[in-house]
Every structure is written in C-alpha cells, then in structure tokens.
Scaffold this motif. Sequence first.
Motif, PDB file in Angstrom:
ATOM      1  N   TYR A  32      29.595  43.808 -22.741  1.00 13.31           N
ATOM      2  CA  TYR A  32      29.811  43.167 -21.454  1.00 13.31           C
ATOM      3  C   TYR A  32      31.241  42.630 -21.365  1.00 13.31           C
ATOM      4  N   TYR A  65      32.566  42.617 -13.065  1.00 14.96           N
ATOM      5  CA  TYR A  65      31.727  42.595 -14.252  1.00 14.96           C
ATOM      6  C   TYR A  65      31.471  44.024 -14.703  1.00 14.96           C
ATOM      7  N   PHE A  85      41.208  35.021 -16.190  1.00 13.58           N
ATOM      8  CA  PHE A  85      40.666  35.158 -17.533  1.00 13.58           C
ATOM      9  C   PHE A  85      39.810  36.415 -17.641  1.00 13.58           C
ATOM     10  N   SER A 141      31.335  39.759 -23.961  1.00 14.55           N
ATOM     11  CA  SER A 141      30.100  39.260 -24.542  1.00 14.55           C
ATOM     12  C   SER A 141      29.394  40.403 -25.233  1.00 14.55           C
ATOM     13  N   LYS A 185      26.256  41.108 -25.585  1.00 18.68           N
ATOM     14  CA  LYS A 185      25.300  41.647 -24.636  1.00 18.68           C
ATOM     15  C   LYS A 185      24.764  40.504 -23.798  1.00 18.68           C
ATOM     16  N   GLY A 186      23.881  40.829 -22.894  1.00 22.47           N
ATOM     17  CA  GLY A 186      23.353  39.822 -22.003  1.00 22.47           C
ATOM     18  C   GLY A 186      22.695  38.679 -22.744  1.00 22.47           C
ATOM     19  N   GLY A 187      22.925  37.452 -22.277  1.00 25.18           N
ATOM     20  CA  GLY A 187      22.308  36.290 -22.888  1.00 25.18           C
ATOM     21  C   GLY A 187      23.179  35.642 -23.942  1.00 25.18           C
ATOM     22  N   TYR A 188      24.216  36.326 -24.383  1.00 24.66           N
ATOM     23  CA  TYR A 188      25.141  35.758 -25.355  1.00 24.66           C
ATOM     24  C   TYR A 188      26.318  35.122 -24.624  1.00 24.66           C
ATOM     25  N   GLY A 189      26.956  34.163 -25.268  1.00 25.92           N
ATOM     26  CA  GLY A 189      28.110  33.520 -24.672  1.00 25.92           C
ATOM     27  C   GLY A 189      29.317  34.433 -24.645  1.00 25.92           C
ATOM     28  N   TYR A 190      30.288  34.042 -23.830  1.00 20.25           N
ATOM     29  CA  TYR A 190      31.499  34.826 -23.677  1.00 20.25           C
ATOM     30  C   TYR A 190      32.589  34.379 -24.641  1.00 20.25           C
ATOM     31  N   PHE A 213      36.592  34.349 -24.406  1.00 16.99           N
ATOM     32  CA  PHE A 213      37.611  34.442 -23.365  1.00 16.99           C
ATOM     33  C   PHE A 213      38.976  34.771 -23.951  1.00 16.99           C
ATOM     34  N   GLY A 214      39.773  35.455 -23.140  1.00 14.03           N
ATOM     35  CA  GLY A 214      41.179  35.618 -23.456  1.00 14.03           C
ATOM     36  C   GLY A 214      41.936  34.337 -23.164  1.00 14.03           C
ATOM     37  N   SER A 237      18.975  30.045 -19.893  1.00 16.17           N
ATOM     38  CA  SER A 237      19.787  29.512 -20.980  1.00 16.17           C
ATOM     39  C   SER A 237      20.995  28.801 -20.381  1.00 16.17           C
ATOM     40  N   GLN A 270      25.048  27.456 -21.447  1.00 20.24           N
ATOM     41  CA  GLN A 270      26.146  27.507 -22.419  1.00 20.24           C
ATOM     42  C   GLN A 270      27.106  26.354 -22.152  1.00 20.24           C
ATOM     43  N   TYR A 319      31.128  25.109 -23.000  1.00 21.33           N
ATOM     44  CA  TYR A 319      32.439  25.545 -23.425  1.00 21.33           C
ATOM     45  C   TYR A 319      33.400  24.345 -23.394  1.00 21.33           C
ATOM     46  N   GLY A 355      41.956  29.734 -22.637  1.00 20.64           N
ATOM     47  CA  GLY A 355      40.649  30.126 -22.140  1.00 20.64           C
ATOM     48  C   GLY A 355      39.553  29.239 -22.709  1.00 20.64           C
ATOM     49  N   PRO A 356      38.414  29.155 -22.014  1.00 15.69           N
ATOM     50  CA  PRO A 356      37.283  28.369 -22.536  1.00 15.69           C
ATOM     51  C   PRO A 356      36.801  28.936 -23.868  1.00 15.69           C
ATOM     52  N   LEU A 409      33.487  28.984 -26.401  1.00 15.05           N
ATOM     53  CA  LEU A 409      32.056  28.715 -26.455  1.00 15.05           C
ATOM     54  C   LEU A 409      31.734  27.731 -27.575  1.00 15.05           C
ATOM     55  N   THR A 458      24.977  27.694 -27.181  1.00 11.95           N
ATOM     56  CA  THR A 458      24.048  28.195 -26.164  1.00 11.95           C
ATOM     57  C   THR A 458      22.684  27.590 -26.466  1.00 11.95           C
ATOM     58  N   GLY A 511      18.458  37.067 -21.073  1.00 14.15           N
ATOM     59  CA  GLY A 511      19.147  38.231 -21.588  1.00 14.15           C
ATOM     60  C   GLY A 511      20.174  38.821 -20.650  1.00 14.15           C
ATOM     61  N   ASN A 512      20.584  38.051 -19.642  1.00 11.51           N
ATOM     62  CA  ASN A 512      21.538  38.592 -18.678  1.00 11.51           C
ATOM     63  C   ASN A 512      22.528  37.510 -18.302  1.00 11.51           C
ATOM     64  N   ASN A 513      23.783  37.625 -18.753  1.00 14.52           N
ATOM     65  CA  ASN A 513      24.778  36.647 -18.347  1.00 14.52           C
ATOM     66  C   ASN A 513      25.688  37.191 -17.273  1.00 14.52           C
TER      67      ASN A 513
END
Lengths: 112, 113
Positions: free
Chosen positions: A31, A48, A90, A94, A96-101, A103-104, B31, B33, B35, B42-43, B45, B48, B96-98
């Motif tokens: 992602y 996205y 920015f 990520s 995959k879905g549900g995980y945190g990002y 960032f650059g 969920s 998160q 930061y 950038g932020p 993390l 979560t 499961g979808n961010n």
Amino acid sequence: EAQVTQNPRYLITVTGKKLTVTCSQNMNHEYMSWYRQDPGLGLRQIYYSMNVEVTDKGDVPEGYKVSRKEKRNFPLILESPSPNQTSLYFCASSLKGGYGYTFGSGTRLTVV
Amino acid sequence: TQLLEQSPQFLSIQEGENLTVYCNSSSVFSSLQWYRQEPGEGPVLLVTVVTGGEVKKLKRLTFQFGDARKDSSLHITAAQPGDTGLYLCAGAREAGNNRKLIWGLGTSLAVNP
C-alpha cells in the motif's frame, strides 16, 4: 535502512509548469499513499495505491495524477500546478491494510 | 466535518510533568493509530490499537483504546523535551483496510526543560 524516500525536499515552481515528486520505498510494501498537510486542515489523502497498477482517488485528487508501474515507486504528478497546491506533501507506505504507515520526510512545494 | 477530535490542541508543560491527550469520535473504528510528527518531518508511527479496552505501553507512553472503540488516549509520564512534537491519531473504519484513514488535527506538545 527501511525507509520511504521522497524527492525533492523543497521545490519552488511557477504556475502551470508540470512537475513530478518522486517516492520510493524499500520495504516491499503493497500500500502507498500521497497526502498533503495544510495548517488547520491536517493530513488529507490525495491518492492511494493497493498494488501495482491499482490506484484510487483520495479526498483531494483534483489537479494531481499518480502511477504505480513498480511496487516500490509511486510518483505524484502535477500537470499544471496552481498556487492553491502550495503545501507540504507526504508519501507513505504500509505493508498491507490495517498496518500503520511509514512516511517520507516530506516535500514542501511552493507554487507562485 | 472533523470525525476525529483531538484535545487539547496545544499543550505546554515543564519537564517531568505527566500529561494526557485525547482522540474522540462519535464513530466506531476497527483500529486506531498514533503518530508523532516533528517540525519539517513526516509522522512516525508510535502504536496501533485494535481491541476495545486495549492498553499498550511504549516506555513512558501509555495508549488506551476505548471499550466502544470510539476514542483513545495517550498518557505520557515524566515528559521530556524529546517528547516535543505534534501527536496525531488516525482511525481505520474497516478491519484490515487503512485506505480511508480518518485523521485528527493533532495535539501540539511542547516540553520545556
């Protein structure tokens, strides 16, 4: 080192001159997203991508284009920049879905 | 409409003090998160949280997800100047979808030596 690399960090350009902000991640993340951050408005998603060749509009896509030809790269293209696109941008990725990002470091763009 | 309200907006404290910042919504999130963002960067993390009532600790930082998964808090014990920054919360509506994260505007924290 696991990271998201954006270039350039700073850019001043003139109205109407096409530009590209590059973004690359070395974590094999599926992602990727582009955000802009403005005072009082917070982070807003521009585009996205869930995987190669799969992209979708975020909340503020007007005036921007993206492509995802390779998993690691997700460039942001401004075909005809305008002053209201002056912002801090920015790129984030990520696993995959549900995980945190992750960032650059950001690209501060000024359009005059 | 700002779906995630963060409070306070600004906070300035002395080194060694404790503090709590809040992230509230009328919507349920699968969920949430947290930061931290430093000026010009950038932020990053921090954590979560995914289960209602969940508490996670990261050194001096304690994160809690509300039982109804509509709110969260971040408590910092014995704050240090290195904790200075903008603290952002972001909620995911679907498990499961961010893809559609909802972001708060952040709490700007200054810890004075």
